[in-house]
Structure formats: C-alpha cells, structure tokens
Motif scaffolding. Structure first.
Motif, short mmCIF file in Angstrom:
data_model
loop_
_atom_site.label_atom_id
_atom_site.label_comp_id
_atom_site.label_asym_id
_atom_site.label_seq_id
_atom_site.Cartn_x
_atom_site.Cartn_y
_atom_site.Cartn_z
N PHE A 1 46.39 35.26 39.30
CA PHE A 1 45.76 36.36 40.04
C PHE A 1 45.71 37.61 39.19
O PHE A 1 46.68 37.98 38.53
N LYS A 2 44.55 38.26 39.17
CA LYS A 2 44.36 39.50 38.41
C LYS A 2 44.39 40.69 39.36
O LYS A 2 43.54 40.79 40.25
N THR B 1 43.52 44.20 40.06
CA THR B 1 42.62 45.26 39.62
C THR B 1 42.39 46.19 40.81
O THR B 1 42.70 45.82 41.96
N ASP C 1 39.66 46.72 42.26
CA ASP C 1 38.74 46.00 43.16
C ASP C 1 39.45 44.90 43.94
O ASP C 1 39.24 44.75 45.15
N SER C 2 40.32 44.11 43.25
CA SER C 2 41.02 43.03 43.96
C SER C 2 42.00 43.60 44.98
O SER C 2 42.18 43.04 46.06
N GLU D 1 39.96 44.84 47.97
CA GLU D 1 39.49 43.70 48.75
C GLU D 1 40.63 43.12 49.60
O GLU D 1 40.43 42.77 50.76
N TRP D 2 41.83 43.03 49.04
CA TRP D 2 42.99 42.52 49.77
C TRP D 2 43.31 43.42 50.97
O TRP D 2 43.57 42.94 52.08
N PRO E 1 44.64 36.31 49.27
CA PRO E 1 43.34 36.31 48.57
C PRO E 1 42.85 34.88 48.33
O PRO E 1 43.63 33.95 48.13
#
Length: 178
Positions: free
Chosen positions: A158-159, A161, A163-164, A167-168, A176
């Motif tokens: 898992f990266k 960032t 953005d991630s 989103e989470w 995710p």
C-alpha cells in the motif's frame, strides 16, 4: 585471540570462541587490527586496486558497517598503522552510518501525513512490519488530540499518498481496495 585463521597475514577474531567476560573486554591495538568499545577496525588489502582499505565491524555483526580507503604508509607500499585517533574517528563515522541506515529504514516502514478535512485535521499513518513469514501493514487515522479514529490492515505494498489518504477518509475509513 585464539584463531589460527588469517587474512592478509592478520589474525581473524572469532567472537564465538571467547569464553569469559575478560576476553570480550580485551583491547587489541595492533598496526592493522584494533578492537575496543564494541568495534573492530581491520586494515585489509583493497581488492579493487593496489591500495588498502579499512573495515569497521560492530561486535556481534557478520558484515562491516563501514568499508573505506586507507592511507598508504611512508614507504608507499604498506598501509599506515592504525592509531587511537584514527580508530575513534572510524568508530564515530561507522556509528553515524548505522544511525542513518536506521533512520532510513524507519522512514520506509513508518510513514505519516496530515490531511485536512472539512471538520478536522487528521494524521494518517502507515506502519509496516517486515516479517519474513508474515509481513503486515496497518493504516490508521488519528485526530488532532491523538485519539485513534480508525485502523485497518492493508497490503504491505500500500502506498500512502495525500490522494490515497483522502480517498480512505472519503470512504469512511473502509479497507482500501474494497
């Protein structure tokens, strides 16, 4: 020193052959081999050219923490002998190399970033446990007071960032990828 093995005509120390505390605390101060303060400095023939190198090995480790070029002596053939000043400079340098390596590893395994939402500022953390048999990673969210709001297991790939993380949060902290 109780080994008959040598490298470049220098005795090889075998920490496993020591049988009492006084052996482990013994200082060795030879022209090409110094042992003190948990470190061994060994001047070795540089395999890349005609010069010499020095390796610093922390007690209990198999691999050197530091290997670097070593100065030639006045005869331009043999290495300059080790001395107290050079040894302690090498200890300081090798310790710093290990410290930087630990910091880099920590940064790879423990990532953190701040995300501002409409109602709060959150800290999102990714903690990776690199286990040979069962590696794992945990994604967590904490509020400004440090109280944990959510935690889920994620793949070690898992990266994290901005953005991630956003989103989470937008997906109500569901795992995710689902």
């Amino acid at each position: 020193m109780r080994s008959n093995d040598t490298v470049n005509d220098q005795p090889i120390l075998d920490a496993g052959m020591q049988d009492d505390e006084t052996d482990r605390d013994a200082k060795v101060q030879e022209p090409r081999l110094w042992c003190d303060d948990g470190w061994t400095a060994r001047v070795i023939k540089n395999q890349d050219d005609d010069g010499w190198a020095v390796e610093m090995i922390m007690d209990g480790e198999d691999e050197p923490a530091l290997v670097g070029p070593w100065t030639m002596g006045r005869d331009k053939k043999n290495p300059k002998p080790l001395d107290a000043s050079a040894f302690y400079t090498l200890v300081k340098t090798a310790t710093e190399v290990l410290r930087r390596h630990e910091q880099q590893l920590h940064a790879l395994l423990h990532k953190s970033l701040k995300v501002r939402t409409a109602s709060a500022r959150l800290t999102i953390k990714l903690d990776i446990v690199p286990d040979d048999d069962n590696p794992s990673a945990t994604l967590s969210a904490c509020d400004e007071a440090g109280e944990q709001l959510a935690q889920v297991e994620v793949p070690t790939s898992f990266k994290l960032t901005p953005d991630s993380a956003a989103e989470w949060i937008a997906n109500d902290f569901r795992k995710p990828g689902r």
